[in-house]
Motif scaffolding. Structure first.
Motif, PDB file in Angstrom:
ATOM      1  N   GLY A 193      -8.390  59.906   8.308  1.00 48.49           N
ATOM      2  CA  GLY A 193      -7.875  60.919   9.207  1.00 48.49           C
ATOM      3  C   GLY A 193      -8.497  60.850  10.588  1.00 48.49           C
ATOM      4  O   GLY A 193      -7.856  61.113  11.596  1.00 48.49           O
ATOM      5  N   PHE A 194      -9.803  60.484  10.620  1.00 45.43           N
ATOM      6  CA  PHE A 194     -10.501  60.375  11.904  1.00 45.43           C
ATOM      7  C   PHE A 194     -10.088  59.129  12.667  1.00 45.43           C
ATOM      8  O   PHE A 194     -10.013  59.128  13.890  1.00 45.43           O
ATOM      9  CB  PHE A 194     -12.015  60.325  11.682  1.00 45.43           C
ATOM     10  N   LEU A 195      -9.841  58.034  11.929  1.00 45.07           N
ATOM     11  CA  LEU A 195      -9.675  56.749  12.576  1.00 45.07           C
ATOM     12  C   LEU A 195      -8.247  56.434  12.961  1.00 45.07           C
ATOM     13  O   LEU A 195      -7.993  55.467  13.658  1.00 45.07           O
ATOM     14  CB  LEU A 195     -10.215  55.637  11.660  1.00 45.07           C
ATOM     15  N   SER A 196      -7.288  57.217  12.487  1.00 52.31           N
ATOM     16  CA  SER A 196      -5.906  56.951  12.837  1.00 52.31           C
ATOM     17  C   SER A 196      -5.565  57.628  14.158  1.00 52.31           C
ATOM     18  O   SER A 196      -6.221  58.568  14.603  1.00 52.31           O
ATOM     19  CB  SER A 196      -4.985  57.472  11.735  1.00 52.31           C
ATOM     20  N   LYS A 232      -4.870  43.144  12.975  1.00 55.03           N
ATOM     21  CA  LYS A 232      -6.153  43.696  13.390  1.00 55.03           C
ATOM     22  C   LYS A 232      -7.346  42.978  12.754  1.00 55.03           C
ATOM     23  O   LYS A 232      -8.485  43.253  13.099  1.00 55.03           O
ATOM     24  CB  LYS A 232      -6.215  45.188  13.046  1.00 55.03           C
ATOM     25  N   GLY A 233      -7.072  42.107  11.775  1.00 53.74           N
ATOM     26  CA  GLY A 233      -8.155  41.306  11.223  1.00 53.74           C
ATOM     27  C   GLY A 233      -8.624  41.680   9.836  1.00 53.74           C
ATOM     28  O   GLY A 233      -9.519  41.032   9.295  1.00 53.74           O
ATOM     29  N   GLY A 234      -8.043  42.727   9.226  1.00 52.71           N
ATOM     30  CA  GLY A 234      -8.462  43.099   7.887  1.00 52.71           C
ATOM     31  C   GLY A 234      -7.701  44.312   7.389  1.00 52.71           C
ATOM     32  O   GLY A 234      -7.053  45.028   8.165  1.00 52.71           O
ATOM     33  N   CYS A 245     -13.256  52.901   1.110  1.00 47.84           N
ATOM     34  CA  CYS A 245     -13.806  53.358   2.387  1.00 47.84           C
ATOM     35  C   CYS A 245     -12.794  54.204   3.127  1.00 47.84           C
ATOM     36  O   CYS A 245     -12.723  54.185   4.352  1.00 47.84           O
ATOM     37  CB  CYS A 245     -14.206  52.142   3.238  1.00 47.84           C
ATOM     38  N   ASP A 246     -11.995  54.991   2.397  1.00 47.53           N
ATOM     39  CA  ASP A 246     -10.910  55.708   3.048  1.00 47.53           C
ATOM     40  C   ASP A 246     -11.293  57.109   3.493  1.00 47.53           C
ATOM     41  O   ASP A 246     -10.440  57.887   3.884  1.00 47.53           O
ATOM     42  CB  ASP A 246      -9.685  55.777   2.126  1.00 47.53           C
ATOM     43  N   ALA A 247     -12.582  57.427   3.473  1.00 49.51           N
ATOM     44  CA  ALA A 247     -12.996  58.779   3.841  1.00 49.51           C
ATOM     45  C   ALA A 247     -12.686  59.110   5.284  1.00 49.51           C
ATOM     46  O   ALA A 247     -12.535  60.267   5.647  1.00 49.51           O
ATOM     47  CB  ALA A 247     -14.493  58.941   3.585  1.00 49.51           C
ATOM     48  N   ASP A 263      -6.587  47.327   9.818  1.00 57.11           N
ATOM     49  CA  ASP A 263      -5.191  47.702  10.041  1.00 57.11           C
ATOM     50  C   ASP A 263      -4.993  49.212   9.938  1.00 57.11           C
ATOM     51  O   ASP A 263      -4.026  49.752  10.472  1.00 57.11           O
ATOM     52  CB  ASP A 263      -4.288  47.000   9.027  1.00 57.11           C
ATOM     53  N   LEU A 264      -5.923  49.889   9.256  1.00 55.94           N
ATOM     54  CA  LEU A 264      -5.847  51.339   9.118  1.00 55.94           C
ATOM     55  C   LEU A 264      -6.703  52.079  10.145  1.00 55.94           C
ATOM     56  O   LEU A 264      -6.798  53.303  10.111  1.00 55.94           O
ATOM     57  CB  LEU A 264      -6.284  51.753   7.707  1.00 55.94           C
ATOM     58  N   GLY A 265      -7.358  51.333  11.049  1.00 56.01           N
ATOM     59  CA  GLY A 265      -8.105  51.988  12.119  1.00 56.01           C
ATOM     60  C   GLY A 265      -9.565  51.648  12.224  1.00 56.01           C
ATOM     61  O   GLY A 265     -10.220  52.010  13.192  1.00 56.01           O
ATOM     62  N   TYR A 266     -10.148  50.973  11.224  1.00 55.91           N
ATOM     63  CA  TYR A 266     -11.537  50.570  11.323  1.00 55.91           C
ATOM     64  C   TYR A 266     -11.690  49.476  12.376  1.00 55.91           C
ATOM     65  O   TYR A 266     -10.736  48.782  12.724  1.00 55.91           O
ATOM     66  CB  TYR A 266     -12.046  50.044   9.970  1.00 55.91           C
ATOM     67  N   GLU A 267     -12.914  49.317  12.867  1.00 51.46           N
ATOM     68  CA  GLU A 267     -13.170  48.293  13.882  1.00 51.46           C
ATOM     69  C   GLU A 267     -13.338  46.929  13.237  1.00 51.46           C
ATOM     70  O   GLU A 267     -13.925  46.798  12.169  1.00 51.46           O
ATOM     71  CB  GLU A 267     -14.413  48.653  14.700  1.00 51.46           C
TER      72      GLU A 267
END
Length: 263
Positions: free
Chosen positions: A32-35, A248-250, A27-29, A254-258
């Motif tokens: 760039g948006f989420l960081s 962050k819970g996962g 799910c790394d698409a 930790d990479l920016g997802y909610e």
């Protein structure tokens, strides 16, 4: 005049379709948006809090996600993310068809326990045909069979101070120069005790395939697919998520997802 309304689910679907031209690995698409402090990240942060509060206020704790008929299963469950772990402990279990597998349940519990696959299969089972919605924008209907997570938690007798369930997994994910880190995910006890939250060992009337998370994965049917950890090694009951990863819970969180991926 009609109003333009965009909710979190529609936004994620649109974003996923827009990103479909980008080669995807897991799910790394959206990394760039989420960081950082991107507008997309800020939008999702505000929408996430609103979604969580709305779900908790307006939707009953036991309200079910939609279920479907067998005729609506059009294909096998699409594999995604990590699909063939190479961790030594996992490979050893895989060699024996997971005969030696045991699910450990500990942390803030009165009675730490562990279960073999046979013991889990001998518990009352739940089968449900549900739709997997991925943050990348695709969905897939499949049949899942497993034991309700709530039954496993009851066996361990959760302590009152516990607030979250953390899933520790056999697979590791590469963070580039930082190396590989063990995959983990978490949910609160409301979702953990939801009737459709199951530890699945079966998919479409077959044993759960390795590509889909064998020997055991969690299904959290009211959340997006990245919340549904695969290759589960152990479950830990905790009062805070701070000690795990970046707190962050996962892994993806930790990479920016909610943290709350409600739909």
């Amino acid at each position: 005049m009609s109003k333009f309304i965009i909710n979190r689910r529609k936004f994620l679907t649109i974003a996923g379709v827009a990103a479909s031209a980008v080669p995807l690995s897991g799910c790394d698409a959206f990394d760039g948006f989420l960081s950082g402090q991107s507008p997309v990240r800020d939008f999702l942060a505000s929408a996430n809090g609103l979604t969580y509060r709305a779900h908790r206020m307006l939707i009953g704790a036991d309200t079910l996600a939609p279920e479907f008929s067998t005729s609506e299963i059009r294909q096998g469950q699409r594999p995604n993310g990590s699909t063939d772990p190479v961790d030594a402990d996992y490979l050893a279990l895989k060699e024996t068809a997971f005969a030696g597998y045991r699910l450990a349940v500990g942390g803030l519990v009165e009675k730490p326990v562990s279960f073999s696959l046979d013991e889990l299969r001998n518990m009352p089972a739940r089968t449900q045909i549900t739709r997997h919605d991925c943050v990348e924008g695709w969905s897939c209907i499949a049949k899942w069979t497993g034991v309700q997570l709530s039954r496993v938690l009851d066996e361990a007798k959760v302590k009152p101070e516990a607030r979250f369930v953390v899933f520790h997994c056999y697979d590791s994910m590469n963070l580039g120069l930082s190396g590989a880190v063990p995959y983990y995910e978490s949910i609160d006890l409301i979702d953990a005790r939801h009737p459709q939250t199951i530890l699945a060992y079966g998919n479409n009337d077959q044993a759960l395939p390795v590509a889909n998370g064998a020997p055991l994965r969690v299904r959290i049917e009211r959340q997006l697919g990245y919340k549904m950890a695969k290759y589960i090694k152990g479950i830990e009951l905790v009062s805070t998520l701070a000690p795990f990863g970046s707190g962050k819970g996962g892994f993806w969180e930790d990479l920016g997802y909610e943290w709350y991926g409600g739909i």
